[in-house]
Scaffold this motif. Structure first.
Motif, PDB file in Angstrom:
ATOM      1  N   UNK A 227      18.912 -36.214  39.141  1.00 35.87           N
ATOM      2  CA  UNK A 227      19.598 -34.994  39.568  1.00 35.87           C
ATOM      3  C   UNK A 227      19.746 -34.015  38.407  1.00 35.87           C
ATOM      4  N   UNK A 228      20.147 -34.527  37.237  1.00 33.72           N
ATOM      5  CA  UNK A 228      20.295 -33.660  36.066  1.00 33.72           C
ATOM      6  C   UNK A 228      18.943 -33.097  35.623  1.00 33.72           C
ATOM      7  N   UNK A 229      17.873 -33.881  35.809  1.00 33.63           N
ATOM      8  CA  UNK A 229      16.534 -33.380  35.508  1.00 33.63           C
ATOM      9  C   UNK A 229      16.194 -32.179  36.389  1.00 33.63           C
ATOM     10  N   UNK A 230      16.469 -32.289  37.685  1.00 34.22           N
ATOM     11  CA  UNK A 230      16.192 -31.185  38.603  1.00 34.22           C
ATOM     12  C   UNK A 230      17.018 -29.956  38.234  1.00 34.22           C
ATOM     13  N   UNK A 231      18.307 -30.146  37.953  1.00 34.22           N
ATOM     14  CA  UNK A 231      19.171 -29.019  37.588  1.00 34.22           C
ATOM     15  C   UNK A 231      18.711 -28.373  36.277  1.00 34.22           C
ATOM     16  N   UNK A 232      18.312 -29.194  35.304  1.00 35.49           N
ATOM     17  CA  UNK A 232      17.826 -28.654  34.035  1.00 35.49           C
ATOM     18  C   UNK A 232      16.556 -27.848  34.242  1.00 35.49           C
ATOM     19  N   UNK A 233      15.651 -28.375  35.085  1.00 33.45           N
ATOM     20  CA  UNK A 233      14.404 -27.656  35.356  1.00 33.45           C
ATOM     21  C   UNK A 233      14.684 -26.303  36.001  1.00 33.45           C
ATOM     22  N   UNK A 234      15.607 -26.266  36.951  1.00 34.76           N
ATOM     23  CA  UNK A 234      15.959 -24.998  37.601  1.00 34.76           C
ATOM     24  C   UNK A 234      16.614 -24.035  36.614  1.00 34.76           C
TER      25      UNK A 234
ATOM     26  N   UNK B  98       7.796 -27.793  38.732  1.00 35.21           N
ATOM     27  CA  UNK B  98       7.499 -28.181  40.119  1.00 35.21           C
ATOM     28  C   UNK B  98       7.219 -29.682  40.200  1.00 35.21           C
ATOM     29  N   UNK B  99       6.407 -30.195  39.264  1.00 36.82           N
ATOM     30  CA  UNK B  99       6.071 -31.621  39.290  1.00 36.82           C
ATOM     31  C   UNK B  99       7.292 -32.497  39.016  1.00 36.82           C
ATOM     32  N   UNK B 100       8.140 -32.075  38.064  1.00 41.39           N
ATOM     33  CA  UNK B 100       9.355 -32.852  37.764  1.00 41.39           C
ATOM     34  C   UNK B 100      10.285 -32.911  38.973  1.00 41.39           C
TER      35      UNK B 100
ATOM     36  N   UNK C 173      12.478 -36.010  43.368  1.00 40.29           N
ATOM     37  CA  UNK C 173      12.733 -36.162  44.802  1.00 40.29           C
ATOM     38  C   UNK C 173      12.049 -37.405  45.350  1.00 40.29           C
ATOM     39  N   UNK C 174      10.861 -37.714  44.824  1.00 42.37           N
ATOM     40  CA  UNK C 174      10.170 -38.929  45.258  1.00 42.37           C
ATOM     41  C   UNK C 174      10.948 -40.174  44.851  1.00 42.37           C
ATOM     42  N   UNK C 175      11.423 -40.191  43.596  1.00 45.46           N
ATOM     43  CA  UNK C 175      12.172 -41.357  43.126  1.00 45.46           C
ATOM     44  C   UNK C 175      13.507 -41.511  43.842  1.00 45.46           C
ATOM     45  N   UNK C 176      14.053 -40.379  44.326  1.00 51.16           N
ATOM     46  CA  UNK C 176      15.307 -40.444  45.065  1.00 51.16           C
ATOM     47  C   UNK C 176      15.085 -40.749  46.543  1.00 51.16           C
ATOM     48  N   UNK C 177      13.795 -40.902  46.940  1.00 45.10           N
ATOM     49  CA  UNK C 177      13.496 -41.314  48.303  1.00 45.10           C
ATOM     50  C   UNK C 177      13.280 -40.190  49.288  1.00 45.10           C
ATOM     51  N   UNK C 178      13.251 -38.921  48.836  1.00 41.93           N
ATOM     52  CA  UNK C 178      13.078 -37.804  49.750  1.00 41.93           C
ATOM     53  C   UNK C 178      11.605 -37.523  50.045  1.00 41.93           C
ATOM     54  N   UNK C 179      10.700 -38.010  49.187  1.00 44.33           N
ATOM     55  CA  UNK C 179       9.266 -37.823  49.399  1.00 44.33           C
ATOM     56  C   UNK C 179       8.619 -39.198  49.424  1.00 44.33           C
ATOM     57  N   UNK C 180       7.857 -39.462  50.457  1.00 43.62           N
ATOM     58  CA  UNK C 180       7.193 -40.758  50.588  1.00 43.62           C
ATOM     59  C   UNK C 180       5.731 -40.627  50.158  1.00 43.62           C
ATOM     60  N   UNK C 181       5.202 -41.663  49.577  1.00 42.70           N
ATOM     61  CA  UNK C 181       3.793 -41.666  49.184  1.00 42.70           C
ATOM     62  C   UNK C 181       3.542 -40.728  48.019  1.00 42.70           C
TER      63      UNK C 181
ATOM     64  N   UNK D 229       1.307 -37.688  42.439  1.00 39.63           N
ATOM     65  CA  UNK D 229       2.360 -37.036  41.655  1.00 39.63           C
ATOM     66  C   UNK D 229       2.415 -37.579  40.229  1.00 39.63           C
ATOM     67  N   UNK D 230       2.177 -38.873  40.058  1.00 40.86           N
ATOM     68  CA  UNK D 230       2.232 -39.467  38.718  1.00 40.86           C
ATOM     69  C   UNK D 230       1.203 -38.835  37.808  1.00 40.86           C
ATOM     70  N   UNK D 231      -0.023 -38.656  38.320  1.00 39.14           N
ATOM     71  CA  UNK D 231      -1.081 -38.056  37.512  1.00 39.14           C
ATOM     72  C   UNK D 231      -0.833 -36.569  37.289  1.00 39.14           C
ATOM     73  N   UNK D 232      -0.356 -35.880  38.336  1.00 45.42           N
ATOM     74  CA  UNK D 232      -0.074 -34.454  38.202  1.00 45.42           C
ATOM     75  C   UNK D 232       1.054 -34.207  37.203  1.00 45.42           C
ATOM     76  N   UNK D 233       2.060 -35.085  37.197  1.00 45.75           N
ATOM     77  CA  UNK D 233       3.161 -34.950  36.248  1.00 45.75           C
ATOM     78  C   UNK D 233       2.658 -35.101  34.814  1.00 45.75           C
ATOM     79  N   UNK D 234       1.809 -36.107  34.577  1.00 46.69           N
ATOM     80  CA  UNK D 234       1.271 -36.311  33.234  1.00 46.69           C
ATOM     81  C   UNK D 234       0.440 -35.119  32.794  1.00 46.69           C
ATOM     82  N   UNK D 235      -0.401 -34.599  33.697  1.00 52.20           N
ATOM     83  CA  UNK D 235      -1.241 -33.446  33.348  1.00 52.20           C
ATOM     84  C   UNK D 235      -0.398 -32.210  33.076  1.00 52.20           C
ATOM     85  N   UNK D 236       0.659 -32.012  33.860  1.00 48.33           N
ATOM     86  CA  UNK D 236       1.505 -30.830  33.651  1.00 48.33           C
ATOM     87  C   UNK D 236       2.260 -30.921  32.337  1.00 48.33           C
TER      88      UNK D 236
END
Length: 562
Positions: free
Chosen positions: A299-306, A335-337, A342-350, A354-361
């Motif tokens: 949650x703090x990661x999302x707030x920091x990103x915003x 966006x990737x973070x 959201x995926x780790x919190x269960x809001x996005x399935x599958x 995202x793992x590869x896109x996060x590393x590339x970003x």
């Protein structure tokens, strides 16, 4: 499209092929049913089928175990999977998940993990690969006993061995490139910090280092390094703490990079408190292994990103050049973070991509921010050089200021003492300058100073230096010049001014100079040299002005005796 249009036909065939591949992918995904048993149970009860009615079917083919206790999952296929392709059941992106798998026809379970004794080095760390040596008959089930301290979502699929190996090769090449880029950028940032002393580079290096460690820990690359395997592969708290430190370093870097204390003080305070909250979360994660603390960190990661995005947008609107680099580099990462959190919190399935896109970003953001920070330092250097030039230049005449010409005189004297080369200095004074000001006004006097300064400078060599010493008085430094040559050059300066009147605002103003010349003597200080040149200047004025006097001229000797 006509019958003879080969390009159009090729285009249609391409679209049909894409549609067919999409349909096949959907068919394969839809052929797997994933269900979870919400309560603990003994293997005999599950494997006998007694509890099949209690399994809760998931809407997508994803295993995400949120309980800290092992739970049973069932993967069932509605279409037959034959043995020809040597099929494997894949659980994508497992992190620290450990699985015991009972496949059809097997008497004992197989154990799978990417860390520890159960890792299988025949496959990359992108997924747990569970062999299906007898395939899967239609309607058959694979039972999984899942222990997942990290609660990460794992997409479930069935692939042939050759397909798995091809995907592994691509995965390893991609991850190696991304992680290598992040390590190189972190080392580069450290080198810049050591070289220029700019603290922003240190926090950027820490951000990139923590990001690389976090990505490698989540992706399983740590399993090749024994002590890192033990640190990151046994307890999720180490990875969570590294993630928290990375967010904290990123927030501090952003505050410094965007100069938020001055540019956006409200957002600066928000990021400050978010950083403190993330630090407290890191301490809580160290103290206790609780999923709630991981959720708080996300949650703090999302707030920091915003908050960072808001800071970049706000400062960009003010014309802040660094903010444009931030928005260009940080927007994909933000966006990737957010999606990953959201995926780790269960809001996005599958969404295993995202793992590869996060590393590339992360790698892209590190590269662009390193360029942006270098650009910022270059701009600061330009501003500093401009300020230095302004401080060392007389704004009216464009020649050196008094402080600058005095510093250069001391440097030239040090050179003479080291090399023995001659040095001459000349005091240049504008004759009757007060009368020009009183008669025509100060604006004409200022123009007179500027024009005479230009005429004198035009008679000097490249290595000679001209500075305004004060009022209507200039000081000329002539390196590698003996007294006789200095006198000749001084006569040229004199002639450049008195040869014709100065034309200022339609007025013709007569101008002339009085010049006093002196050559540096052995062991002499700058003050002593200037005192002798000043005495020669007064000798020129006493003798009627519009002339050059040196320390050896009769009028200068008479002035010295007086």
């Amino acid at each position: 499209m006509g019958k003879g249009d080969p390009k159009g036909a090729t285009r249609w065939r391409g679209w049909l092929l894409l549609a067919a591949l999409t349909a096949c992918a959907s068919l394969r995904a839809g052929a797997l049913e994933v269900a979870r048993l919400p309560t603990p149970a003994e293997p005999a009860q599950v494997l006998s089928g007694q509890l099949d009615g209690q399994f809760q079917v998931r809407p997508v083919a994803v295993v995400q175990e949120v309980s800290h206790q092992p739970r049973w999952w069932r993967v069932r296929t509605s279409a037959r999977v034959d043995t020809q392709s040597e099929p494997l059941l894949l659980l994508d992106g497992p992190y620290m998940t450990r699985v015991e798998a009972w496949t059809p026809g097997a008497a004992t379970p197989t154990r799978h993990a990417i860390y520890g004794d159960d890792m299988d080095l025949r496959y990359s760390s992108r997924a747990l690969a569970i062999p299906l040596p007898q395939g899967l008959p239609a309607g058959a089930s694979v039972y999984l006993r899942v222990s997942a301290p990290g609660a990460v979502p794992m997409a479930v699929s069935v692939q042939g061995r050759d397909e798995v190996h091809r995907a592994d090769l691509i995965y390893v090449a991609w991850r190696t490139m991304i992680l290598s880029a992040m390590v190189v950028l972190a080392l580069l940032a450290l080198a810049f910090w050591a070289g220029v002393g700019e603290r922003s580079f240190a926090f950027l290096a820490l951000t990139l280092t923590c990001a690389a460690l976090y990505i490698a820990a989540m992706g399983g690359e740590m399993r090749g390094i024994p002590w890192l395997d033990a640190l990151f592969g046994q307890d999720p708290r180490a990875t969570r703490v590294v993630g928290c430190l990375g967010v904290m370093a990123s927030n501090v870097f952003m505050r410094m990079f965007l100069d938020l204390r001055r540019q956006a003080p409200r957002i600066d305070r928000i990021l400050h408190w978010l950083t403190l909250a993330m630090g407290a979360t890191a301490l809580l994660n160290l103290a206790m292994d609780r999923g709630e603390f991981a959720m708080l960190g996300n949650l703090l990661l999302v707030l920091s990103a915003l908050a960072v995005f808001a800071a970049g947008a706000a400062t960009s609107l003010k014309g802040h050049r660094a903010a444009r680099f931030l928005l260009l580099s940080w927007l994909p990462l933000i966006v990737m973070c957010i999606l990953k959190a959201l995926q780790l919190m269960g809001f996005i399935a599958g969404a295993s991509w995202l793992t590869h896109a996060l590393a590339a970003s992360f790698a892209l953001a590190g590269l662009l921010l390193t360029i942006g920070l270098s650009d910022k330092l270059l701009q600061l250097r330009r501003d500093r050089d401009h300020a230095s030039r302004q401080a060392s230049t007389d704004p009216l005449t464009g020649v050196l200021s008094r402080g600058a010409i005095e510093r250069r005189l001391k440097e030239e004297i040090a050179i003479v003492q080291a090399t023995g080369r001659p040095l001459c200095v000349a005091f240049v004074d504008i004759d009757h300058f007060k009368g020009i000001n009183d008669t025509h006004g100060h604006h004409v006097g200022d123009a007179c100073l500027s024009y005479i300064g230009q005429r004198v400078r035009n008679r000097l060599r490249t290595q000679d230096l001209l500075g305004r010493y004060g009022g209507d008085e200039f000081l000329v430094l002539m390196p590698d010049t003996a007294l006789a040559d200095g006198a000749a050059r001084s006569e040229q300066m004199l002639a450049a001014v008195n040869c014709r009147p100065l034309s200022i605002d339609g007025l013709l103003v007569a101008g002339s100079l009085s010049i006093g010349l002196a050559q540096l003597r052995a062991g002499e200080t700058a003050q002593q040299l200037l005192a002798r040149a000043d005495a020669a200047l007064y000798a020129s004025k006493a003798a009627g002005r519009d002339r050059v006097s040196s320390e050896l001229s009769p009028q200068a000797n008479a002035q010295a005796r007086a």
